[in-house]
Structures are given as structure tokens and as C-alpha cells.
Design a protein around this motif. Sequence first.
Motif, PDB file in Angstrom:
ATOM      1  N   ALA A 194     -20.873  25.036  54.868  1.00 37.92           N
ATOM      2  CA  ALA A 194     -20.100  24.163  55.743  1.00 37.92           C
ATOM      3  C   ALA A 194     -19.096  24.978  56.550  1.00 37.92           C
ATOM      4  O   ALA A 194     -18.689  24.568  57.635  1.00 37.92           O
ATOM      5  CB  ALA A 194     -19.369  23.089  54.933  1.00 37.92           C
ATOM      6  N   VAL A 195     -18.702  26.133  56.026  1.00 36.62           N
ATOM      7  CA  VAL A 195     -17.738  27.013  56.695  1.00 36.62           C
ATOM      8  C   VAL A 195     -18.466  28.099  57.482  1.00 36.62           C
ATOM      9  O   VAL A 195     -18.068  28.452  58.594  1.00 36.62           O
ATOM     10  CB  VAL A 195     -16.774  27.638  55.659  1.00 36.62           C
ATOM     11  CG1 VAL A 195     -15.773  28.566  56.330  1.00 36.62           C
ATOM     12  CG2 VAL A 195     -16.054  26.553  54.872  1.00 36.62           C
ATOM     13  N   VAL A 196     -19.530  28.645  56.899  1.00 33.60           N
ATOM     14  CA  VAL A 196     -20.326  29.701  57.524  1.00 33.60           C
ATOM     15  C   VAL A 196     -21.779  29.196  57.570  1.00 33.60           C
ATOM     16  O   VAL A 196     -22.566  29.461  56.652  1.00 33.60           O
ATOM     17  CB  VAL A 196     -20.231  31.028  56.731  1.00 33.60           C
ATOM     18  CG1 VAL A 196     -20.962  32.147  57.466  1.00 33.60           C
ATOM     19  CG2 VAL A 196     -18.784  31.415  56.485  1.00 33.60           C
ATOM     20  N   PRO A 197     -22.135  28.453  58.623  1.00 32.23           N
ATOM     21  CA  PRO A 197     -23.444  27.805  58.665  1.00 32.23           C
ATOM     22  C   PRO A 197     -24.638  28.737  58.479  1.00 32.23           C
ATOM     23  O   PRO A 197     -25.649  28.333  57.921  1.00 32.23           O
ATOM     24  CB  PRO A 197     -23.472  27.144  60.041  1.00 32.23           C
ATOM     25  CG  PRO A 197     -22.038  26.963  60.406  1.00 32.23           C
ATOM     26  CD  PRO A 197     -21.310  28.123  59.777  1.00 32.23           C
ATOM     27  N   HIS A 241     -15.656  36.029  54.475  1.00 31.16           N
ATOM     28  CA  HIS A 241     -17.016  36.532  54.326  1.00 31.16           C
ATOM     29  C   HIS A 241     -17.732  36.491  55.680  1.00 31.16           C
ATOM     30  O   HIS A 241     -18.337  37.471  56.107  1.00 31.16           O
ATOM     31  CB  HIS A 241     -17.743  35.659  53.296  1.00 31.16           C
ATOM     32  CG  HIS A 241     -19.119  36.103  52.960  1.00 31.16           C
ATOM     33  ND1 HIS A 241     -19.422  36.693  51.765  1.00 31.16           N
ATOM     34  CD2 HIS A 241     -20.274  36.036  53.653  1.00 31.16           C
ATOM     35  CE1 HIS A 241     -20.719  36.983  51.733  1.00 31.16           C
ATOM     36  NE2 HIS A 241     -21.250  36.587  52.866  1.00 31.16           N
ATOM     37  N   GLY A 242     -17.631  35.339  56.344  1.00 28.10           N
ATOM     38  CA  GLY A 242     -18.281  35.185  57.633  1.00 28.10           C
ATOM     39  C   GLY A 242     -17.704  36.093  58.708  1.00 28.10           C
ATOM     40  O   GLY A 242     -18.443  36.703  59.478  1.00 28.10           O
ATOM     41  N   GLY A 247     -17.720  31.934  40.941  1.00 23.61           N
ATOM     42  CA  GLY A 247     -17.608  30.605  41.534  1.00 23.61           C
ATOM     43  C   GLY A 247     -17.856  30.663  43.025  1.00 23.61           C
ATOM     44  O   GLY A 247     -17.542  31.664  43.682  1.00 23.61           O
ATOM     45  N   GLU A 248     -18.425  29.605  43.553  1.00 17.18           N
ATOM     46  CA  GLU A 248     -18.681  29.525  44.994  1.00 17.18           C
ATOM     47  C   GLU A 248     -17.389  29.774  45.768  1.00 17.18           C
ATOM     48  O   GLU A 248     -16.321  29.323  45.369  1.00 17.18           O
ATOM     49  CB  GLU A 248     -19.222  28.141  45.330  1.00 17.18           C
ATOM     50  CG  GLU A 248     -19.621  27.968  46.771  1.00 17.18           C
ATOM     51  CD  GLU A 248     -20.225  26.598  47.047  1.00 17.18           C
ATOM     52  OE1 GLU A 248     -20.860  26.462  48.107  1.00 17.18           O
ATOM     53  OE2 GLU A 248     -20.065  25.678  46.226  1.00 17.18           O
ATOM     54  N   HIS A 249     -17.505  30.485  46.856  1.00 18.66           N
ATOM     55  CA  HIS A 249     -16.350  30.787  47.701  1.00 18.66           C
ATOM     56  C   HIS A 249     -15.617  29.507  48.107  1.00 18.66           C
ATOM     57  O   HIS A 249     -16.245  28.521  48.484  1.00 18.66           O
ATOM     58  CB  HIS A 249     -16.800  31.451  49.000  1.00 18.66           C
ATOM     59  CG  HIS A 249     -17.356  32.822  48.890  1.00 18.66           C
ATOM     60  ND1 HIS A 249     -18.009  33.315  47.786  1.00 18.66           N
ATOM     61  CD2 HIS A 249     -17.373  33.822  49.794  1.00 18.66           C
ATOM     62  CE1 HIS A 249     -18.392  34.559  48.024  1.00 18.66           C
ATOM     63  NE2 HIS A 249     -18.026  34.888  49.241  1.00 18.66           N
ATOM     64  N   CYS A 250     -14.292  29.569  48.079  1.00 18.64           N
ATOM     65  CA  CYS A 250     -13.495  28.502  48.671  1.00 18.64           C
ATOM     66  C   CYS A 250     -13.592  28.667  50.198  1.00 18.64           C
ATOM     67  O   CYS A 250     -14.082  29.682  50.690  1.00 18.64           O
ATOM     68  CB  CYS A 250     -12.042  28.599  48.192  1.00 18.64           C
ATOM     69  SG  CYS A 250     -11.123  29.988  48.910  1.00 18.64           S
ATOM     70  N   PRO A 251     -13.118  27.698  50.979  1.00 14.61           N
ATOM     71  CA  PRO A 251     -13.197  27.828  52.432  1.00 14.61           C
ATOM     72  C   PRO A 251     -12.513  29.091  52.978  1.00 14.61           C
ATOM     73  O   PRO A 251     -13.020  29.719  53.910  1.00 14.61           O
ATOM     74  CB  PRO A 251     -12.530  26.558  52.940  1.00 14.61           C
ATOM     75  CG  PRO A 251     -12.813  25.557  51.870  1.00 14.61           C
ATOM     76  CD  PRO A 251     -12.685  26.344  50.584  1.00 14.61           C
TER      77      PRO A 251
END
Length: 163
Positions: free
Chosen positions: A130-133, A92-93, A82-86
Motif C-alpha cells: 500500500a506504501v510501495v506498490p 525501503h522504497g 515483522g512486516e514493515h510499518c509505513p
Amino acid sequence: MISDVDLRHLRRCVELAAQALAADDEPFGSVLVADDGSVLFEDHNHVASGDHTQHPEFALARWSAQHLTPQERAAATVYTSGEHCPMCAAAHGWVGLGRIVYIASGAQLAAWLTEWGVPAAPVAALPVTAVVPGAVVEGPVLELVNDIRALHHRMHGPSDGSR
């Protein structure tokens, strides 16, 4: 573009998500792969313990910060069910991991849970970018979305058709 190698690692994420579900946890699984294709680390959800920060993507970020150079982290790929949550996207960033390939998006999961009458999560389902542009992200991977949906349905969906 999703390759056969990507699909192999994503299928492992489905297996890990199924293992989490078998352990009465939420069905999420992730695999960290080096640029040479070797699997470095894998994990599944451990939130049933009551600690809702025990997501596999967060574990991969912590592991990579402790074991990989910045260059190795940037060259690695995170495969996940699943896509990373914020929270996980931020981890990750911050550690500088490379490409993310996910099967189901946060928006898809949120829609499924709404359909099944599950209360909304306390954190918004924002896209990773949106969190890690600057993140390099691929997904959803349509070939495997139904596999992940089925695991989440087993956990959250109606068992008697009443919802």
C-alpha cells in the motif's frame, strides 16, 4: 516461495528480535542479504531510547543507501521479523531495496496487541504494497509466526492470565 535459505535468515531475525526484547526493547529484528547470499547488515529495534524511528528496517535502508550501489540495493533481500510499518516501507522504497520477506504481518501484530489490550499504534498497519506498490513482498511465513507471537506476548501479553 520460501526456501531453506530464506528460513535460515528469518531465524536470525527471530534471534535479533529476542536480543531486542532482552535489552528491554520491542522484539523486531532484520537482516539485509546480498544477491550472493552474504549478510550485509543486521539490526534490531532501538525504540526504548524514546526515538520511535529506530526500527531495524529503517536502519537497513539507511545503511544500504550509504554503502551499496542502486543495483546492489535492488538485488538485495530484506528479511524481517515483522512486516514493515509505513515509515520503514517508505524508506525501503526510496532507497530502492529489493525483495522483502517477513514473518508476521502488520495486521497479525495489530490483532495480537488488540487481543492483549495494548493501545493502538499512532501509525496505521498498512501492508507494504500500500506504501510501495511495486514492492516484491513475501509473508507471513507460517513456520515462524508463533515464535514472533511468543516474543511479542512476553513483552505485551498478560502475565497472570487476567486479560
